[in-house]
Scaffold this motif. Sequence first.
Motif, short mmCIF file in Angstrom:
data_model
loop_
_atom_site.label_atom_id
_atom_site.label_comp_id
_atom_site.label_asym_id
_atom_site.label_seq_id
_atom_site.Cartn_x
_atom_site.Cartn_y
_atom_site.Cartn_z
N ALA A 30 -114.00 34.81 -42.98
CA ALA A 30 -113.12 35.11 -44.11
C ALA A 30 -111.81 34.35 -43.99
O ALA A 30 -111.25 33.89 -45.00
CB ALA A 30 -112.84 36.62 -44.15
N THR A 31 -111.31 34.18 -42.79
CA THR A 31 -110.08 33.41 -42.57
C THR A 31 -110.26 31.97 -43.04
O THR A 31 -109.39 31.41 -43.72
CB THR A 31 -109.70 33.43 -41.08
OG1 THR A 31 -109.54 34.78 -40.65
CG2 THR A 31 -108.41 32.67 -40.84
N ILE A 32 -111.38 31.38 -42.68
CA ILE A 32 -111.66 30.00 -43.11
C ILE A 32 -111.76 29.93 -44.63
O ILE A 32 -111.19 29.03 -45.27
CB ILE A 32 -112.97 29.49 -42.47
CG1 ILE A 32 -112.81 29.37 -40.95
CG2 ILE A 32 -113.38 28.16 -43.08
CD1 ILE A 32 -111.77 28.37 -40.52
N GLN A 33 -112.44 30.88 -45.24
CA GLN A 33 -112.61 30.86 -46.69
C GLN A 33 -111.27 31.00 -47.40
O GLN A 33 -111.02 30.32 -48.41
CB GLN A 33 -113.56 31.98 -47.11
CG GLN A 33 -115.00 31.76 -46.66
CD GLN A 33 -115.91 32.94 -46.99
OE1 GLN A 33 -115.52 33.85 -47.72
NE2 GLN A 33 -117.11 32.93 -46.45
N VAL A 34 -110.41 31.88 -46.91
CA VAL A 34 -109.09 32.05 -47.53
C VAL A 34 -108.24 30.81 -47.32
O VAL A 34 -107.53 30.36 -48.24
CB VAL A 34 -108.37 33.30 -46.96
CG1 VAL A 34 -106.94 33.37 -47.48
CG2 VAL A 34 -109.13 34.56 -47.32
N LEU A 35 -108.31 30.21 -46.15
CA LEU A 35 -107.58 28.97 -45.90
C LEU A 35 -107.96 27.89 -46.90
O LEU A 35 -107.11 27.20 -47.47
CB LEU A 35 -107.86 28.46 -44.48
CG LEU A 35 -106.97 28.95 -43.35
CD1 LEU A 35 -107.52 28.45 -42.01
CD2 LEU A 35 -105.53 28.47 -43.53
N LEU A 36 -109.26 27.75 -47.12
CA LEU A 36 -109.74 26.69 -48.02
C LEU A 36 -109.43 27.01 -49.48
O LEU A 36 -109.12 26.11 -50.26
CB LEU A 36 -111.25 26.50 -47.83
CG LEU A 36 -111.67 25.96 -46.46
CD1 LEU A 36 -113.17 26.02 -46.30
CD2 LEU A 36 -111.18 24.53 -46.29
N ALA A 37 -109.51 28.28 -49.83
CA ALA A 37 -109.30 28.65 -51.24
C ALA A 37 -107.83 28.79 -51.61
O ALA A 37 -107.43 28.44 -52.72
CB ALA A 37 -110.04 29.97 -51.53
N GLU A 38 -107.03 29.29 -50.67
CA GLU A 38 -105.64 29.63 -50.99
C GLU A 38 -104.61 28.75 -50.28
O GLU A 38 -103.46 28.68 -50.70
CB GLU A 38 -105.37 31.10 -50.61
CG GLU A 38 -106.35 32.10 -51.21
CD GLU A 38 -106.08 32.36 -52.67
OE1 GLU A 38 -105.01 31.96 -53.17
OE2 GLU A 38 -106.95 32.98 -53.34
N GLY A 39 -105.00 28.13 -49.15
CA GLY A 39 -104.05 27.38 -48.35
C GLY A 39 -103.40 28.27 -47.32
O GLY A 39 -103.40 29.50 -47.42
N GLU A 40 -102.81 27.64 -46.31
CA GLU A 40 -102.24 28.41 -45.21
C GLU A 40 -101.09 29.31 -45.65
O GLU A 40 -100.96 30.44 -45.19
CB GLU A 40 -101.75 27.47 -44.11
CG GLU A 40 -101.20 28.22 -42.90
CD GLU A 40 -100.51 27.30 -41.92
OE1 GLU A 40 -99.98 27.84 -40.93
OE2 GLU A 40 -100.48 26.09 -42.14
N ARG A 41 -100.25 28.83 -46.55
CA ARG A 41 -99.07 29.61 -46.94
C ARG A 41 -99.45 30.91 -47.63
O ARG A 41 -98.70 31.89 -47.58
CB ARG A 41 -98.17 28.77 -47.83
CG ARG A 41 -97.52 27.59 -47.12
CD ARG A 41 -96.55 26.85 -48.02
NE ARG A 41 -95.97 25.71 -47.35
CZ ARG A 41 -94.94 25.77 -46.50
NH1 ARG A 41 -94.39 26.95 -46.24
NH2 ARG A 41 -94.47 24.68 -45.93
N ARG A 42 -100.58 30.94 -48.30
CA ARG A 42 -101.00 32.14 -49.01
C ARG A 42 -101.99 32.99 -48.22
O ARG A 42 -102.48 34.00 -48.71
CB ARG A 42 -101.61 31.76 -50.37
CG ARG A 42 -100.58 31.18 -51.34
CD ARG A 42 -101.23 30.78 -52.66
NE ARG A 42 -101.90 31.90 -53.30
CZ ARG A 42 -101.29 32.84 -54.04
NH1 ARG A 42 -99.97 32.78 -54.20
NH2 ARG A 42 -101.97 33.80 -54.61
N LEU A 43 -102.28 32.56 -47.00
CA LEU A 43 -103.20 33.33 -46.17
C LEU A 43 -102.46 34.54 -45.60
O LEU A 43 -101.45 34.40 -44.92
CB LEU A 43 -103.75 32.48 -45.03
CG LEU A 43 -104.82 33.18 -44.17
CD1 LEU A 43 -105.89 32.19 -43.74
CD2 LEU A 43 -104.21 33.82 -42.92
N THR A 44 -102.96 35.71 -45.91
CA THR A 44 -102.41 36.95 -45.37
C THR A 44 -103.53 37.77 -44.78
O THR A 44 -104.72 37.58 -45.12
CB THR A 44 -101.71 37.78 -46.47
OG1 THR A 44 -102.70 38.19 -47.44
CG2 THR A 44 -100.61 36.99 -47.15
#
Length: 221
Positions: A30-44
């Motif tokens: 899930a971390t990888i998917q959020v990174l790819l979809a949202e970018g690091e700054r929006r990863l929470t």
Amino acid sequence: MPSSPPDALKPRKRPRQARAEATVDAIFEATIQVLLAEGERRLTTTRVVERAGVSVGTMYQYFPHRQALLYAVLQRHLEHVADAVEAACERGRGRPSAEMAELLVGAFLDAKAQRLDVTQALYLIAEDLDSTALLAAAVDRNVASTAGLLASAPDADFASLPAVAFAVFSSIAGSTRVVFERGASPSALQELRRELTLMCRSYLHASRRPARGDPPSCGGW
């Protein structure tokens, strides 16, 4: 990896049972998917647990905050690559040095390309984490594997094996990062594999100690 995380980035605990391991795997994915979809700054952590289908409490059982989570994901990736290089080096012991060059390049590229999305996402975050010691430990492990492989070459003897091993691995890793950060299309990866293999073969040949009967060197020409 030999390096342990800085205190602030250490996981609270490690999974011990299959169910717990599956939960951590889901969190990592899930971390990888959020990174790819949202970018690091929006990863929470909230976005991660929603995508992983776990509770915030479950997340915090293992990782105290997002930086610790990102560190753990990066660490797993580096271990995966080092495992692949180490296994390839074991398989390649005793082969001619030209075959070793091809083996090293192939093992590293295949490990990185197995999950292009993971590799590209983690290049984005590595520089923003306190990961200097982790990355150095990964390099040391890969260089040690490379040195062990080269030491077994029947057709080459190197005056400074650690320096040669470091140069070979650094060339492979550095060139690979540049290509991956530009997108790593299938054609680019194929070209990279071909050119890196040629470069490493040429370097290993030029770096070996002359054997008796070899023609004299031409110096700097």
